[in-house]
Design a protein around this motif. Structure first.
Motif, PDB file in Angstrom:
ATOM      1  N   VAL A   1      -9.020  11.111  19.723  1.00 19.56           N
ATOM      2  CA  VAL A   1      -7.804  11.148  19.245  1.00 19.56           C
ATOM      3  C   VAL A   1      -7.543  11.901  17.961  1.00 19.56           C
ATOM      4  CG1 VAL A   1      -5.804  10.568  18.616  1.00 19.56           C
ATOM      5  CG2 VAL A   1      -6.595   9.520  20.177  1.00 19.56           C
TER       6      VAL A   1
ATOM      7  N   VAL B   1      -5.147  14.208  15.570  1.00 22.08           N
ATOM      8  CA  VAL B   1      -3.111  14.388  14.888  1.00 22.08           C
ATOM      9  C   VAL B   1      -3.100  15.745  14.363  1.00 22.08           C
ATOM     10  CG1 VAL B   1      -1.627  12.975  13.773  1.00 22.08           C
ATOM     11  CG2 VAL B   1      -2.740  11.816  14.364  1.00 22.08           C
TER      12      VAL B   1
ATOM     13  N   HIS C   1      -2.832  14.731  19.310  1.00 24.08           N
ATOM     14  CA  HIS C   1      -1.583  13.768  19.495  1.00 24.08           C
ATOM     15  C   HIS C   1      -0.860  14.357  18.560  1.00 24.08           C
ATOM     16  CE1 HIS C   1       0.751  10.534  17.937  1.00 24.08           C
ATOM     17  NE2 HIS C   1       1.487  11.315  18.697  1.00 24.08           N
TER      18      HIS C   1
ATOM     19  N   GLN D   1       2.616   6.508  23.137  1.00 21.57           N
ATOM     20  CA  GLN D   1       1.458   6.520  21.962  1.00 21.57           C
ATOM     21  C   GLN D   1       1.179   5.343  21.588  1.00 21.57           C
ATOM     22  OE1 GLN D   1       3.473   7.487  17.530  1.00 21.57           O
ATOM     23  NE2 GLN D   1       5.023   7.861  18.958  1.00 21.57           N
TER      24      GLN D   1
ATOM     25  N   LEU E   1      -1.662   5.674  23.763  1.00 18.00           N
ATOM     26  CA  LEU E   1      -2.794   7.027  23.792  1.00 18.00           C
ATOM     27  C   LEU E   1      -3.651   6.112  22.661  1.00 18.00           C
ATOM     28  CD1 LEU E   1      -3.841   9.990  23.229  1.00 18.00           C
ATOM     29  CD2 LEU E   1      -2.274  10.287  21.595  1.00 18.00           C
ATOM     30  N   TYR E   2      -3.476   5.144  21.661  1.00 15.41           N
ATOM     31  CA  TYR E   2      -3.929   4.818  21.061  1.00 15.41           C
ATOM     32  C   TYR E   2      -4.768   3.819  20.987  1.00 15.41           C
ATOM     33  CZ  TYR E   2      -2.642   8.139  17.268  1.00 15.41           C
ATOM     34  OH  TYR E   2      -2.107   8.985  16.749  1.00 15.41           O
TER      35      TYR E   2
ATOM     36  N   ASN F   1       0.304   4.434  13.666  1.00 15.43           N
ATOM     37  CA  ASN F   1      -0.270   3.511  15.225  1.00 15.43           C
ATOM     38  C   ASN F   1      -1.971   3.532  15.696  1.00 15.43           C
ATOM     39  OD1 ASN F   1       1.581   5.105  17.405  1.00 15.43           O
ATOM     40  ND2 ASN F   1       1.313   6.923  15.517  1.00 15.43           N
TER      41      ASN F   1
END
Length: 211
Positions: free
Chosen positions: A67, A69, A105, A113, A116-117, A133
């Motif tokens: 991911v 950010v 993200h 969230q 996703l995490y 997160n």
């Protein structure tokens, strides 16, 4: 710290407040972080006790995604610590690890969230609130943070948070930052050169190798 009983999932994030004016830049005690994590994850997974939560977490699929950010769009647009050169970094991550593994993200609901995490094997991110997160990440996964030049000695909150939840913490020091002056404030932004991008990608590779 004062605890309030949440009535539903959407307000649960607000049930801890500092009574003594503690700075948001200081990390809460580990037991508070874990209690917050467990309360919110229990609501997310629809369970009411610690044993059921542990069972739900043990059934999660193995993390698979990297991911990244972004602070360039969405809720971070025109804010400080934008990453100049993030498109090149994304391209190098895709080139090295494959497009299927890279997830961008930018924003999302709390539920989105968490999902996703929980799926992330490595999170790559500039210093910022999105790294809260880390709470949802599975133990043994990793985070790679870009420290802010003027912050990295004072603000170790995400290193602390990683240690509390069993996430391995990596950082890429000496990332160049430039000051951009606006009408209201001076903003610091990351500037990623080719060597810095290589260093970040190599750190992600190391984090994957050490899992």
């Amino acid at each position: 710290w004062e605890k309030e009983q949440p009535e539903n999932f959407s307000c649960a994030v607000q049930h801890y407040t500092a009574k003594d004016g503690i700075s948001i830049h200081h990390s809460p005690p580990g037991e508070i972080l874990l209690l917050t994590r467990n309360r919110l994850l229990s609501a997310y997974h629809g369970v009411t006790d610690e044993t059921s939560l542990l069972h739900a977490l043990n059934k999660l699929p193995k993390p698979f995604s990297i991911v990244f950010v972004s602070r360039g769009e969405g809720f971070h647009k025109e804010k400080s610590r934008q990453v100049h050169g993030e498109e090149k970094l994304q391209a190098e991550l895709i080139k090295r690890f494959g497009e299927a593994k890279i997830v961008l993200h930018q924003a999302g609901t709390l539920q989105e969230q968490i999902e996703l995490y929980q799926q992330a094997t490595v999170v790559v991110a500039p210093h910022g609130a999105a790294l809260a997160n880390i709470l949802w990440m599975q133990p043994g996964t990793a985070v790679v943070e870009f420290p802010a030049q003027y912050y990295h000695r004072r603000y170790t909150n995400y290193m602390h948070l990683s240690a509390v939840v069993g996430v391995r913490y990596y950082t890429v020091p000496d990332i160049k930052m430039e000051i951009h002056t606006t009408k209201t404030e001076d903003q610091l932004h990351y500037v990623l050169g080719e060597q810095t991008i290589d260093d970040i990608v190599d750190t992600v590779a190391l984090a994957l190798e050490e899992q």
